[in-house]
Scaffold this motif. Structure first.
Motif, PDB file in Angstrom:
ATOM      1  N   LEU A 199      39.586  23.039 -43.980  1.00 55.85           N
ATOM      2  CA  LEU A 199      40.441  24.218 -44.085  1.00 55.85           C
ATOM      3  C   LEU A 199      39.779  25.328 -44.894  1.00 55.85           C
ATOM      4  O   LEU A 199      39.913  26.511 -44.569  1.00 55.85           O
ATOM      5  N   ILE A 200      39.040  24.955 -45.951  1.00 53.73           N
ATOM      6  CA  ILE A 200      38.294  25.971 -46.707  1.00 53.73           C
ATOM      7  C   ILE A 200      37.191  26.566 -45.838  1.00 53.73           C
ATOM      8  O   ILE A 200      36.957  27.785 -45.830  1.00 53.73           O
ATOM      9  N   GLY A 201      36.503  25.698 -45.079  1.00 53.59           N
ATOM     10  CA  GLY A 201      35.453  26.182 -44.183  1.00 53.59           C
ATOM     11  C   GLY A 201      36.004  27.119 -43.125  1.00 53.59           C
ATOM     12  O   GLY A 201      35.407  28.162 -42.835  1.00 53.59           O
ATOM     13  N   PHE A 202      37.160  26.774 -42.568  1.00 50.64           N
ATOM     14  CA  PHE A 202      37.781  27.637 -41.555  1.00 50.64           C
ATOM     15  C   PHE A 202      38.181  28.986 -42.152  1.00 50.64           C
ATOM     16  O   PHE A 202      38.060  30.019 -41.485  1.00 50.64           O
ATOM     17  N   SER A 203      38.639  28.984 -43.405  1.00 51.96           N
ATOM     18  CA  SER A 203      39.027  30.251 -44.044  1.00 51.96           C
ATOM     19  C   SER A 203      37.834  31.198 -44.170  1.00 51.96           C
ATOM     20  O   SER A 203      37.995  32.415 -44.156  1.00 51.96           O
ATOM     21  N   GLY A 204      36.627  30.623 -44.280  1.00 58.96           N
ATOM     22  CA  GLY A 204      35.432  31.454 -44.323  1.00 58.96           C
ATOM     23  C   GLY A 204      35.060  32.024 -42.972  1.00 58.96           C
ATOM     24  O   GLY A 204      34.259  32.955 -42.865  1.00 58.96           O
ATOM     25  N   ASP A 205      35.663  31.475 -41.902  1.00 60.39           N
ATOM     26  CA  ASP A 205      35.377  31.902 -40.533  1.00 60.39           C
ATOM     27  C   ASP A 205      36.356  32.940 -40.002  1.00 60.39           C
ATOM     28  O   ASP A 205      36.041  33.674 -39.073  1.00 60.39           O
ATOM     29  N   VAL A 206      37.557  32.960 -40.553  1.00 62.76           N
ATOM     30  CA  VAL A 206      38.644  33.747 -39.971  1.00 62.76           C
ATOM     31  C   VAL A 206      38.267  35.211 -39.771  1.00 62.76           C
ATOM     32  O   VAL A 206      38.623  35.839 -38.778  1.00 62.76           O
ATOM     33  N   GLN A 207      37.528  35.777 -40.727  1.00 61.59           N
ATOM     34  CA  GLN A 207      37.151  37.189 -40.642  1.00 61.59           C
ATOM     35  C   GLN A 207      36.089  37.455 -39.575  1.00 61.59           C
ATOM     36  O   GLN A 207      35.912  38.586 -39.151  1.00 61.59           O
ATOM     37  N   ASN A 208      35.394  36.390 -39.160  1.00 64.73           N
ATOM     38  CA  ASN A 208      34.304  36.561 -38.199  1.00 64.73           C
ATOM     39  C   ASN A 208      34.705  36.264 -36.764  1.00 64.73           C
ATOM     40  O   ASN A 208      33.949  36.538 -35.837  1.00 64.73           O
ATOM     41  N   ILE A 209      35.892  35.664 -36.580  1.00 62.46           N
ATOM     42  CA  ILE A 209      36.351  35.338 -35.229  1.00 62.46           C
ATOM     43  C   ILE A 209      37.792  35.818 -35.064  1.00 62.46           C
ATOM     44  O   ILE A 209      38.431  36.233 -36.023  1.00 62.46           O
ATOM     45  N   ASN A 210      38.288  35.759 -33.843  1.00 65.57           N
ATOM     46  CA  ASN A 210      39.684  36.091 -33.568  1.00 65.57           C
ATOM     47  C   ASN A 210      40.355  34.845 -33.010  1.00 65.57           C
ATOM     48  O   ASN A 210      40.399  34.643 -31.797  1.00 65.57           O
ATOM     49  N   PRO A 211      40.897  33.965 -33.880  1.00 65.04           N
ATOM     50  CA  PRO A 211      41.380  32.655 -33.421  1.00 65.04           C
ATOM     51  C   PRO A 211      42.539  32.760 -32.440  1.00 65.04           C
ATOM     52  O   PRO A 211      43.398  33.631 -32.553  1.00 65.04           O
ATOM     53  N   ASP A 212      42.566  31.852 -31.495  1.00 60.81           N
ATOM     54  CA  ASP A 212      43.707  31.695 -30.594  1.00 60.81           C
ATOM     55  C   ASP A 212      44.672  30.732 -31.280  1.00 60.81           C
ATOM     56  O   ASP A 212      44.611  29.513 -31.088  1.00 60.81           O
ATOM     57  N   TRP A 213      45.582  31.284 -32.070  1.00 62.31           N
ATOM     58  CA  TRP A 213      46.452  30.454 -32.907  1.00 62.31           C
ATOM     59  C   TRP A 213      47.361  29.561 -32.067  1.00 62.31           C
ATOM     60  O   TRP A 213      47.658  28.427 -32.457  1.00 62.31           O
ATOM     61  N   SER A 214      47.810  30.048 -30.936  1.00 63.84           N
ATOM     62  CA  SER A 214      48.681  29.247 -30.078  1.00 63.84           C
ATOM     63  C   SER A 214      47.975  27.970 -29.635  1.00 63.84           C
ATOM     64  O   SER A 214      48.528  26.867 -29.710  1.00 63.84           O
ATOM     65  N   PHE A 215      46.741  28.121 -29.165  1.00 69.02           N
ATOM     66  CA  PHE A 215      45.950  26.964 -28.749  1.00 69.02           C
ATOM     67  C   PHE A 215      45.713  26.024 -29.919  1.00 69.02           C
ATOM     68  O   PHE A 215      45.864  24.803 -29.795  1.00 69.02           O
ATOM     69  N   LEU A 216      45.337  26.578 -31.073  1.00 70.14           N
ATOM     70  CA  LEU A 216      44.992  25.752 -32.236  1.00 70.14           C
ATOM     71  C   LEU A 216      46.173  24.907 -32.704  1.00 70.14           C
ATOM     72  O   LEU A 216      46.034  23.698 -32.960  1.00 70.14           O
ATOM     73  N   PHE A 217      47.346  25.510 -32.839  1.00 69.68           N
ATOM     74  CA  PHE A 217      48.502  24.756 -33.326  1.00 69.68           C
ATOM     75  C   PHE A 217      48.964  23.719 -32.293  1.00 69.68           C
ATOM     76  O   PHE A 217      49.389  22.615 -32.658  1.00 69.68           O
ATOM     77  N   LYS A 218      48.869  24.063 -31.018  1.00 68.99           N
ATOM     78  CA  LYS A 218      49.250  23.117 -29.965  1.00 68.99           C
ATOM     79  C   LYS A 218      48.315  21.914 -29.965  1.00 68.99           C
ATOM     80  O   LYS A 218      48.772  20.762 -29.942  1.00 68.99           O
ATOM     81  N   PHE A 219      47.016  22.166 -30.021  1.00 67.35           N
ATOM     82  CA  PHE A 219      46.029  21.101 -30.004  1.00 67.35           C
ATOM     83  C   PHE A 219      46.173  20.237 -31.258  1.00 67.35           C
ATOM     84  O   PHE A 219      46.150  18.996 -31.189  1.00 67.35           O
ATOM     85  N   ALA A 220      46.338  20.891 -32.417  1.00 61.98           N
ATOM     86  CA  ALA A 220      46.450  20.159 -33.680  1.00 61.98           C
ATOM     87  C   ALA A 220      47.708  19.293 -33.718  1.00 61.98           C
ATOM     88  O   ALA A 220      47.693  18.197 -34.300  1.00 61.98           O
ATOM     89  N   SER A 221      48.800  19.766 -33.111  1.00 59.51           N
ATOM     90  CA  SER A 221      50.040  18.986 -33.129  1.00 59.51           C
ATOM     91  C   SER A 221      49.879  17.662 -32.390  1.00 59.51           C
ATOM     92  O   SER A 221      50.400  16.625 -32.823  1.00 59.51           O
TER      93      SER A 221
END
Length: 264
Positions: A199-221
């Motif tokens: 999660l810390i590593g991902f926070s370092g990425d957020v500014q460099n990418i445009n995450p598809d939050w819908s996909f991420l939360f669905k996949f993670a669930s």
């Protein structure tokens, strides 16, 4: 069909994390790259979020079971999450797209990261498969060099940041060999460290990418559902069996990725 396969793979990722305490990213990155056709940089970033969320869920379950050694987990997590964040925010996105180019071959950034991913997995698997027979019965009689361990874990964090892995396949051997934890406590503690790193590593990425939050939360669930099954299944295996399962699983995935990237 692809959507069904996506959900099945997400469920499998959770099962592997719950059963072995690692290996989530070993499945997540190849699934995102080879099945869902994300490029390796985005895949490594998404992997950090998916594995981080799933590992957090698994950590809460293992805390109730007494299988998370928080003191050891923090010792391993703090230096690695610092290096993971630095690597994801400043290093990964500054690597040139073409590293080496000649008339006979070209080494791209994507190829380099996937091969690095597989090579690290390969050696981590060997370290678990070569575990001494009496390791689980060893008792800590002399304290390890704490500064050396912190430095080693900081370096592990750099590797984790580069390949976008939670690091369970690196952390579990370290917890078993250096911290002398029994494998089930190593698995629970590994999930805690993976959650922090990812999660810390991902926070370092957020500014460099445009995450598809819908996909991420669905996949993670779906992956979080799978971790329930994995933790339940782990009760049917003894410590040596879990080490072997983990080692052979990582080794198999390493060979698959190397074959895919180099020969095809």
């Amino acid at each position: 069909m692809i959507e069904f396969l996506e959900y099945f793979c997400a469920l499998l990722i959770g099962i592997v994390l719950g059963l072995t305490g690692g290996g989530g990213s070993i499945l997540t990155v190849p699934v995102l790259v080879y099945i869902l056709n994300f490029n390796p940089i985005i895949a490594s970033s998404y992997s950090l979020f998916i594995v981080g969320m799933t590992s957090t869920f698994g950590t809460l379950i293992n805390l109730k079971k007494g299988n998370v050694v928080l003191k050891t987990g923090l010792l391993f997590a703090i230096p690695s999450l610092i290096s993971v964040y630095i690597t994801r925010k400043y290093i990964v996105h500054s690597i040139p797209d073409i590293l080496i180019q000649s008339s006979s071959f070209t080494i791209t950034k994507d190829l380099f990261l996937m091969v690095l991913f597989a090579v690290v997995m390969f050696f981590a698997a060997l370290s678990m498969l070569k575990t001494p027979k009496n390791l689980s019965s060893e008792v800590i009689e002399s304290k390890p060099n704490i500064y050396l361990i912190v430095f080693q874990i900081f370096c592990v964090g750099i590797v984790i940041g580069l390949i976008g892995a939670g690091g369970g396949f690196l952390i579990i051997p370290a917890l078993v060999h250096f911290a002398k934890l029994p494998i089930k406590k190593a698995i629970g503690t590994s999930l805690f460290i993976i959650a922090c790193n990812s999660l810390i590593g991902f926070s370092g990425d957020v500014q460099n990418i445009n995450p598809d939050w819908s996909f991420l939360f669905k996949f993670a669930s779906f992956a979080m559902t799978g971790i329930f099954l994995g933790i339940y299944l782990s009760r049917f295996f003894n410590e040596q069996s879990l080490k072997k399962i983990f080692g052979w699983f990582v080794l198999t995935m390493a060979v698959f990725i190397l074959t895919k990237e180099i020969l095809f």
